[in-house]
Design a protein around this motif. Structure first.
Motif, PDB file in Angstrom:
ATOM      1  N   TYR A  33       1.006  -1.148  -0.090  1.00  0.00           N
ATOM      2  CA  TYR A  33       0.204  -0.053  -0.037  1.00  0.00           C
ATOM      3  C   TYR A  33       0.941   1.145  -0.095  1.00  0.00           C
ATOM      4  CZ  TYR A  33      -3.680  -3.096   1.708  1.00  0.00           C
ATOM      5  OH  TYR A  33      -4.464  -3.984   1.980  1.00  0.00           O
ATOM      6  N   LEU A  34       0.564   2.254  -0.728  1.00  0.00           N
ATOM      7  CA  LEU A  34       1.087   3.622  -0.391  1.00  0.00           C
ATOM      8  C   LEU A  34       0.356   4.430   0.802  1.00  0.00           C
ATOM      9  CD1 LEU A  34       2.959   5.644  -1.615  1.00  0.00           C
ATOM     10  CD2 LEU A  34       1.127   6.310  -3.281  1.00  0.00           C
ATOM     11  N   ARG A  35       1.096   4.871   1.596  1.00  0.00           N
ATOM     12  CA  ARG A  35       0.564   5.610   2.615  1.00  0.00           C
ATOM     13  C   ARG A  35       0.896   7.130   2.391  1.00  0.00           C
ATOM     14  NH1 ARG A  35      -1.439   5.376   7.259  1.00  0.00           N
ATOM     15  NH2 ARG A  35      -0.856   3.047   7.426  1.00  0.00           N
ATOM     16  N   VAL A  36      -0.167   7.875   2.244  1.00  0.00           N
ATOM     17  CA  VAL A  36       0.195   9.246   2.000  1.00  0.00           C
ATOM     18  C   VAL A  36      -0.341  10.000   3.303  1.00  0.00           C
ATOM     19  CG1 VAL A  36      -0.472  11.264   0.736  1.00  0.00           C
ATOM     20  CG2 VAL A  36      -0.186   9.094  -0.194  1.00  0.00           C
ATOM     21  N   TYR A  37       0.431  10.841   3.995  1.00  0.00           N
ATOM     22  CA  TYR A  37       0.174  11.499   5.205  1.00  0.00           C
ATOM     23  C   TYR A  37       0.639  12.919   5.769  1.00  0.00           C
ATOM     24  CZ  TYR A  37       5.002  10.010   6.568  1.00  0.00           C
ATOM     25  OH  TYR A  37       6.262   9.937   6.451  1.00  0.00           O
ATOM     26  N   SER A  47       3.845  18.886   7.448  1.00  0.00           N
ATOM     27  CA  SER A  47       4.767  18.302   6.207  1.00  0.00           C
ATOM     28  C   SER A  47       3.930  17.081   5.732  1.00  0.00           C
ATOM     29  CB  SER A  47       6.070  17.862   6.747  1.00  0.00           C
ATOM     30  OG  SER A  47       6.771  19.168   7.050  1.00  0.00           O
ATOM     31  N   TYR A  48       4.286  16.740   4.295  1.00  0.00           N
ATOM     32  CA  TYR A  48       3.551  15.581   3.868  1.00  0.00           C
ATOM     33  C   TYR A  48       4.801  14.624   4.059  1.00  0.00           C
ATOM     34  CZ  TYR A  48       0.905  18.936   1.307  1.00  0.00           C
ATOM     35  OH  TYR A  48      -0.177  20.064   0.857  1.00  0.00           O
ATOM     36  N   GLY A  49       4.099  13.403   3.953  1.00  0.00           N
ATOM     37  CA  GLY A  49       4.982  12.308   3.821  1.00  0.00           C
ATOM     38  C   GLY A  49       4.470  11.241   3.145  1.00  0.00           C
ATOM     39  N   MET A  50       5.172  10.254   2.493  1.00  0.00           N
ATOM     40  CA  MET A  50       4.714   9.026   1.776  1.00  0.00           C
ATOM     41  C   MET A  50       5.550   8.024   1.819  1.00  0.00           C
ATOM     42  SD  MET A  50       3.880  10.934  -1.698  1.00  0.00           S
ATOM     43  CE  MET A  50       3.770   9.593  -2.818  1.00  0.00           C
ATOM     44  N   GLY A  51       5.239   6.648   1.903  1.00  0.00           N
ATOM     45  CA  GLY A  51       5.848   5.529   2.294  1.00  0.00           C
ATOM     46  C   GLY A  51       4.937   4.147   2.032  1.00  0.00           C
ATOM     47  N   PHE A  52       5.628   3.306   1.773  1.00  0.00           N
ATOM     48  CA  PHE A  52       5.125   1.970   1.605  1.00  0.00           C
ATOM     49  C   PHE A  52       4.656   1.182   2.942  1.00  0.00           C
ATOM     50  CE2 PHE A  52       7.321   1.848  -2.502  1.00  0.00           C
ATOM     51  CZ  PHE A  52       6.268   2.307  -3.215  1.00  0.00           C
ATOM     52  N   GLU A  53       3.478   0.387   2.928  1.00  0.00           N
ATOM     53  CA  GLU A  53       2.945  -0.359   4.188  1.00  0.00           C
ATOM     54  C   GLU A  53       2.820  -1.532   3.675  1.00  0.00           C
ATOM     55  OE1 GLU A  53       2.560   0.663   7.409  1.00  0.00           O
ATOM     56  OE2 GLU A  53       3.222   2.730   6.890  1.00  0.00           O
TER      57      GLU A  53
END
Length: 116
Positions: A33-37, A47-53
């Motif tokens: 999954y792509l997490r957008v936070y 601030s924005y962040g993105m990562g895989f889960e």
């Protein structure tokens, strides 16, 4: 338990989805999954962040666009409503860009923002 998205929170463009899929393949996994936070910090407050889960959390909304499964946590939903995640390639560089209609102030680098 994670819920499937009812109201639209954000959009992921086809180009961004293509790059996410490419990065997943580089990780050797295609079922992430792509997490957008959004998190506190940066010169403008958020601030924005993105990562895989590998799995969603209980408070996540799960959405799927362009064959990419996206996670947005409960805290981030209000800040990301209506945002668009895109991937930009130019002579000056390339990377993900989030265009957010809720932003009232941002820093010059574009990574930090405020909604007040």
């Amino acid at each position: 338990m994670a819920s499937v998205q009812q109201p639209k929170i954000l959009d992921v463009t086809p180009k961004a989805a293509e790059k996410v899929t490419e990065f997943m393949k580089q990780e050797g996994k295609d079922n992430l999954y792509l997490r957008v936070y959004v998190t506190g910090g940066g010169c403008s407050g958020l601030s924005y962040g993105m990562g895989f889960e590998e799995n969603p959390d209980e408070d996540d909304v799960v959405l799927e666009q362009n064959n990419v499964k996206i996670l947005v946590d409960n805290y981030s939903q209000k800040y990301l409503k209506g945002a668009v995640v895109d991937y930009i390639e130019s002579l000056m560089g390339s990377g993900f860009k989030i265009t957010n209609p809720n932003v009232t102030k941002s820093c010059s680098c574009g990574h930090s923002f405020s909604t007040e």
